[in-house]
Design an enzyme around this catalytic site. Sequence first.
Site, PDB file in Angstrom:
ATOM      1  N   GLN A   1       0.842  -1.194   0.000  1.00  0.00           N
ATOM      2  CA  GLN A   1       0.000   0.000   0.000  1.00  0.00           C
ATOM      3  C   GLN A   1       0.878   1.246   0.000  1.00  0.00           C
ATOM      4  O   GLN A   1       0.380   2.351  -0.144  1.00  0.00           O
ATOM      5  CB  GLN A   1      -0.900   0.029   1.230  1.00  0.00           C
ATOM      6  CG  GLN A   1      -0.139   0.259   2.523  1.00  0.00           C
ATOM      7  CD  GLN A   1      -1.039   0.582   3.713  1.00  0.00           C
ATOM      8  OE1 GLN A   1      -1.496  -0.287   4.418  1.00  0.00           O
ATOM      9  NE2 GLN A   1      -1.295   1.838   3.935  1.00  0.00           N
TER      10      GLN A   1
ATOM     11  N   GLN B   1       2.867  -5.480  17.186  1.00  0.00           N
ATOM     12  CA  GLN B   1       2.169  -6.234  18.224  1.00  0.00           C
ATOM     13  C   GLN B   1       1.155  -7.209  17.649  1.00  0.00           C
ATOM     14  O   GLN B   1       0.769  -7.089  16.495  1.00  0.00           O
ATOM     15  CB  GLN B   1       1.482  -5.284  19.226  1.00  0.00           C
ATOM     16  CG  GLN B   1       0.428  -4.371  18.626  1.00  0.00           C
ATOM     17  CD  GLN B   1       1.023  -3.041  18.215  1.00  0.00           C
ATOM     18  OE1 GLN B   1       1.835  -2.481  18.939  1.00  0.00           O
ATOM     19  NE2 GLN B   1       0.650  -2.540  17.055  1.00  0.00           N
TER      20      GLN B   1
ATOM     21  N   CYS C   1      -1.863  17.803 -25.653  1.00  0.00           N
ATOM     22  CA  CYS C   1      -2.774  17.618 -24.504  1.00  0.00           C
ATOM     23  C   CYS C   1      -2.713  18.800 -23.530  1.00  0.00           C
ATOM     24  O   CYS C   1      -3.650  19.578 -23.422  1.00  0.00           O
ATOM     25  CB  CYS C   1      -2.494  16.306 -23.778  1.00  0.00           C
ATOM     26  SG  CYS C   1      -3.657  16.027 -22.405  1.00  0.00           S
TER      27      CYS C   1
ATOM     28  N   HIS D   1      -1.721   1.206  -4.221  1.00  0.00           N
ATOM     29  CA  HIS D   1      -2.135   2.610  -4.064  1.00  0.00           C
ATOM     30  C   HIS D   1      -1.411   3.544  -5.021  1.00  0.00           C
ATOM     31  O   HIS D   1      -1.484   4.758  -4.850  1.00  0.00           O
ATOM     32  CB  HIS D   1      -1.886   3.081  -2.626  1.00  0.00           C
ATOM     33  CG  HIS D   1      -2.943   2.627  -1.672  1.00  0.00           C
ATOM     34  ND1 HIS D   1      -2.912   2.921  -0.332  1.00  0.00           N
ATOM     35  CD2 HIS D   1      -4.067   1.900  -1.871  1.00  0.00           C
ATOM     36  CE1 HIS D   1      -3.986   2.392   0.258  1.00  0.00           C
ATOM     37  NE2 HIS D   1      -4.688   1.757  -0.658  1.00  0.00           N
TER      38      HIS D   1
ATOM     39  N   ILE E   1       3.338   4.198  -1.120  1.00  0.00           N
ATOM     40  CA  ILE E   1       3.468   4.896  -2.401  1.00  0.00           C
ATOM     41  C   ILE E   1       4.848   5.518  -2.556  1.00  0.00           C
ATOM     42  O   ILE E   1       5.099   6.266  -3.478  1.00  0.00           O
ATOM     43  CB  ILE E   1       2.386   5.998  -2.555  1.00  0.00           C
ATOM     44  CG1 ILE E   1       2.466   7.038  -1.415  1.00  0.00           C
ATOM     45  CG2 ILE E   1       0.991   5.374  -2.585  1.00  0.00           C
ATOM     46  CD1 ILE E   1       1.525   8.224  -1.605  1.00  0.00           C
TER      47      ILE E   1
ATOM     48  N   GLY F   1       4.699  -5.107   8.608  1.00  0.00           N
ATOM     49  CA  GLY F   1       4.520  -3.686   8.900  1.00  0.00           C
ATOM     50  C   GLY F   1       3.082  -3.226   8.852  1.00  0.00           C
ATOM     51  O   GLY F   1       2.810  -2.040   8.666  1.00  0.00           O
TER      52      GLY F   1
HETATM   53 ZN   LIG Z   1      -2.854  14.358 -21.196  1.00  0.00          ZN
END
Ligand SMILES: [Zn+2]
Length: 310
Positions: free
Chosen positions: A140, A277, A212, A158, A142, A249
């Site tokens: 998870q 834990q 774009c 993620h 990033i 973790g």
């Molecule tokens: Zn674009």
Amino acid sequence: MSLFQFTSRRLVSQAYCGLKPPSSKKQKICLEMARPNSNMADFREVFAKAKHIAIITGAGVSAESGVPTFRGTGGYWRKWQAQELATPEAFARNSSRVWEFYHYRRELMLSKQPNPAHIAIAECEARLSKQGRSVVVITQNIDELHRKAGTKHLLEIHGSLFKTRCTSCGNVAENYKSPICPALAGKGAPDPEIEDAKIPVENLPRCEEQGCNGLLRPHVVWFGETLNSDILTEVENELEICDLCLVVGTSSVVYPAAMFAPQVSARGVPVAEFNMQATPATNRFRFHFPGPCGTTLPPALARHKTELIS
Ligand SMILES: [Zn+2]
């Protein structure tokens, strides 16, 4: 029905298998796992035989490298926590502020290094691949610290701080520029008294695909967004074939491990937790090794005496 819904429902039903009435094979498996084992020699015997190892990692691995999560007590960037900034609504309302937050996190990562847990995982993958055995990391996180440590087979559920996605054409691109655009240079300081930079949207990171110029956003999964279905399919496939699963973790009651590990355990595959834990979910798994994973993981994944090729 989307894959995500399907996955969640299936996993939720399996997560409670220990509470169902007796009669099935599932029940037998759950009873057998009622006492988590913390004996490293026993784990090493299972590890030595495993051909496909799935390693699910969470925030705890990154925390040992000093990576903040911006959640919980003291976890603020300026006046906000991650759940107030990492949303599509926050980005629509104030793209400049959200980009400052992510710019800060990207720049911070330049000073962070993989810790012994990341390195042990990457070394294990490289070594086992020479023996025809596989390791996949499902994370998870990033921050790309697994990649920095050398992990090759990585599923970032993620997304990544170092990828962008165009809000116009949808193009996803790696991006390691520092700063990511001139207008963000020197911005993003986390102190509560700092004013927003209020960068005009045309000066925020823009798409470089020909013709774009759309606004880019971080290619990360924000609160309220669904996980990428292609990556979830890959995760499902890996969990189907794995014969040993490590949860590192993150507690097994906390997402993402809570979504994935019970499914593996219900198949009778050994699951080993490495986290600070024990939790109520720990009893559903074969092994539990408490403590910082930078300390517990390296001896667990080191070369076994039965490995012929190192
Ligand atoms: Zn674009």
